[in-house]
Design a protein around this motif. Structure first.
Motif, PDB file in Angstrom:
ATOM      1  N   LEU A  61       0.963  -1.217  -0.053  1.00  0.00           N
ATOM      2  CA  LEU A  61       0.104   0.114   0.113  1.00  0.00           C
ATOM      3  C   LEU A  61       0.739   1.252  -0.032  1.00  0.00           C
ATOM      4  O   LEU A  61       0.479   2.302  -0.539  1.00  0.00           O
ATOM      5  N   ALA A  62       1.943   1.222   1.031  1.00  0.00           N
ATOM      6  CA  ALA A  62       2.802   2.308   0.825  1.00  0.00           C
ATOM      7  C   ALA A  62       3.519   2.549  -0.480  1.00  0.00           C
ATOM      8  O   ALA A  62       3.635   3.639  -0.931  1.00  0.00           O
ATOM      9  N   ILE A  63       3.792   1.535  -1.129  1.00  0.00           N
ATOM     10  CA  ILE A  63       4.603   1.424  -2.495  1.00  0.00           C
ATOM     11  C   ILE A  63       3.738   2.179  -3.386  1.00  0.00           C
ATOM     12  O   ILE A  63       3.810   3.061  -4.392  1.00  0.00           O
ATOM     13  N   ARG A  64       2.386   1.751  -3.168  1.00  0.00           N
ATOM     14  CA  ARG A  64       1.189   2.165  -4.349  1.00  0.00           C
ATOM     15  C   ARG A  64       1.032   3.475  -4.180  1.00  0.00           C
ATOM     16  O   ARG A  64       1.131   4.459  -5.141  1.00  0.00           O
ATOM     17  N   SER A  93       9.451   5.733  -7.552  1.00  0.00           N
ATOM     18  CA  SER A  93       9.802   6.617  -8.500  1.00  0.00           C
ATOM     19  C   SER A  93      10.154   5.689  -9.793  1.00  0.00           C
ATOM     20  O   SER A  93       9.887   6.217 -10.954  1.00  0.00           O
ATOM     21  N   LEU A  94      10.713   4.540  -9.706  1.00  0.00           N
ATOM     22  CA  LEU A  94      11.182   3.832 -10.921  1.00  0.00           C
ATOM     23  C   LEU A  94       9.878   3.255 -11.445  1.00  0.00           C
ATOM     24  O   LEU A  94       9.731   3.123 -12.804  1.00  0.00           O
ATOM     25  N   LEU A  95       8.774   2.838 -10.609  1.00  0.00           N
ATOM     26  CA  LEU A  95       7.505   2.144 -11.149  1.00  0.00           C
ATOM     27  C   LEU A  95       6.790   3.555 -11.785  1.00  0.00           C
ATOM     28  O   LEU A  95       6.027   3.475 -12.919  1.00  0.00           O
ATOM     29  N   ALA A  96       6.906   4.778 -11.222  1.00  0.00           N
ATOM     30  CA  ALA A  96       6.189   5.875 -11.738  1.00  0.00           C
ATOM     31  C   ALA A  96       6.917   6.200 -13.121  1.00  0.00           C
ATOM     32  O   ALA A  96       6.130   6.653 -14.180  1.00  0.00           O
ATOM     33  N   LEU A 109      14.889  -6.297  -8.985  1.00  0.00           N
ATOM     34  CA  LEU A 109      13.641  -6.444  -9.571  1.00  0.00           C
ATOM     35  C   LEU A 109      13.641  -5.629 -10.912  1.00  0.00           C
ATOM     36  O   LEU A 109      12.521  -5.869 -11.736  1.00  0.00           O
ATOM     37  N   MET A 110      14.054  -4.443 -10.883  1.00  0.00           N
ATOM     38  CA  MET A 110      13.794  -3.563 -11.769  1.00  0.00           C
ATOM     39  C   MET A 110      14.888  -3.825 -13.021  1.00  0.00           C
ATOM     40  O   MET A 110      14.827  -3.291 -14.156  1.00  0.00           O
ATOM     41  N   ALA A 111      15.936  -4.471 -12.754  1.00  0.00           N
ATOM     42  CA  ALA A 111      17.155  -4.636 -13.753  1.00  0.00           C
ATOM     43  C   ALA A 111      16.499  -5.059 -15.094  1.00  0.00           C
ATOM     44  O   ALA A 111      16.738  -4.596 -16.307  1.00  0.00           O
ATOM     45  N   PRO A 112      15.429  -5.977 -15.266  1.00  0.00           N
ATOM     46  CA  PRO A 112      14.796  -6.549 -16.622  1.00  0.00           C
ATOM     47  C   PRO A 112      13.876  -5.330 -17.232  1.00  0.00           C
ATOM     48  O   PRO A 112      13.804  -5.494 -18.413  1.00  0.00           O
ATOM     49  N   ARG A 113      13.826  -4.397 -16.378  1.00  0.00           N
ATOM     50  CA  ARG A 113      12.636  -3.250 -16.744  1.00  0.00           C
ATOM     51  C   ARG A 113      13.251  -2.089 -17.343  1.00  0.00           C
ATOM     52  O   ARG A 113      12.612  -1.220 -17.850  1.00  0.00           O
TER      53      ARG A 113
END
Length: 392
Positions: free
Chosen positions: A75-78, A107-110, A133-137
């Motif tokens: 929830l906090a991440i969202r 911020s990376l998700l945004a 988690l983010m390296a492939p994206r």
């Protein structure tokens, strides 16, 4: 002249994440860009941020603590992602750069949701959880070592070795070279244990010094960082041995102490390893045994393999082994100088510049620059056409 662009940096709440972000921020600002930083309350308390860099605190949960903790973290991440989307739309960054730690995730998700280029920087030799988690994206992954653990398969082309940014004062030490150690000269030892010292160093190093021959003790000078609880005991031990020693809970003038030293005994945090390699100082490393994914052990692989350092796991970090290594390095002709040269060979003094170059390479020109370039090209084409008509 480089066109001004906006860059958003996102980093976790530890010095290991924040200091490289500060270094990149300073470099981008020096190049004429505007930079904003996102972190949590811990991160924004860490000193050293450029005055020209705006800062923002966003919610960032951790996926830990069982099902209830996972739900709270999600929830906090969202919530943080939603706020980061608003920030990105307002600040309009050309690139979003993450430095690991849970506060970098929203911020990376945004950035992904708003179609912004994303670059991540990993300080350690083991990819951290968020960066893993983010390296492939993301569009690029900047790393500090040749040997990287937990790196996702199939994404090698994204990997760029930039190194860990180090302070200008450390780079200056490299440029000055290694201080020569004469056969009858002073041997200077620097002992550092991270931001809070390390009790194991306070216990083992004085015991190792006590095993050295008197002739070497008379030539020895020590500066040692100790925990407050260990300070008086360490001072008393060196006084008993008749060794010139300065002990303190924090070393405020670390660059000058590093310039002074012939050898260093230290933990193996990413910043420490990068600074010793850049400065070209031989070292004995004692990786912190409880570091996540044992990343400190992996941080020193390149330096140890090159011959610029030796590493002891904490259970085998004994007074006898340390004494033997100090004695060999101090008394064997050329041993220190050779190890210093090998350490310097692993240093990456241009890490900040190279990281900034990588980040800038993903920044599209501002729209006004595109309009200007298009207009300039059109004028040039018109001029060529007119010249051809006159020639006819």
């Amino acid at each position: 002249m480089t066109a001004t662009r906006h860059f958003l940096l996102a980093a976790g709440g530890t010095g290991g994440h924040m200091l490289p972000a500060y270094a990149l921020g300073r470099e981008l600002i020096a190049r004429g860009h505007r930079v904003a930083l996102v972190s949590d309350d811990r991160g924004l308390k860490i000193p050293g941020a450029p005055a020209e860099m705006t800062t923002h605190m966003l919610p960032a949960g951790r996926a830990s603590g069982g099902p209830v903790g996972w739900i709270k973290g999600a929830l906090a991440i969202r919530k943080g992602r939603a706020q980061a989307i608003e920030l990105i739309r307002d600040f309009d960054p050309a690139v979003v750069v993450g430095f690991g730690g849970y506060p970098s995730l929203p911020s990376l998700l945004a950035a992904g949701a708003t179609k912004r280029p994303r670059v991540i920087h990993e300080q350690n030799a083991v990819l951290g959880r968020v960066n893993r988690l983010m390296a492939p994206r993301v569009d690029a992954v900047a790393v500090a070592y040749h040997h990287i653990q937990r790196y996702p398969a199939g994404h090698e082309l994204k990997k760029h070795i930039t190194g860990n940014p180090v302070r200008d004062e450390i780079v200056a030490i490299r440029e000055d070279g290694f201080p020569p150690l004469l056969s009858d000269g002073i041997f200077r030892l620097l002992v550092v244990g991270g931001s809070l010292g390390a009790t194991v160093l306070s216990e083992v190093v004085p015991a190792a010094i006590a095993m050295l021959p008197r002739a070497l003790l008379d030539r020895l000078q020590i500066v040692q960082q100790c925990r407050e609880d260990d300070l008086e005991a360490v001072r008393a031990k060196y006084a008993e041995l008749g060794v010139a020693a300065e002990c303190a809970p924090y070393i405020h003038d670390f660059p000058e102490r590093l310039r002074w030293a012939h050898m260093v005994i230290a933990r193996a945090g990413a910043s420490t390893v990068a600074e010793l390699a850049c400065a070209g100082r031989p070292a004995i490393f004692v990786p912190y045994p409880h570091a996540m994914d044992d990343h400190q052990t992996h941080n020193v692989v390149d330096l140890v393999e090159a011959g610029g350092a030796i590493s002891f796991q904490q259970p085998v970090f004994t007074a006898g082994e340390v004494a033997k290594h100090i004695q060999r390095m101090a008394l064997e002709p050329g041993a220190l100088e050779e190890a210093a040269e090998r350490a310097a060979g692993c240093g990456l003094p241009d890490a900040t510049r190279d990281l900034a170059d990588l980040v800038e390479s993903f920044a599209a020109p501002p729209m006004m620059d595109v309009i200007r370039v298009g207009a300039s090209t059109q004028r040039a084409a018109s001029g060529v056409a007119a010249a051809r008509r006159e020639a006819k």
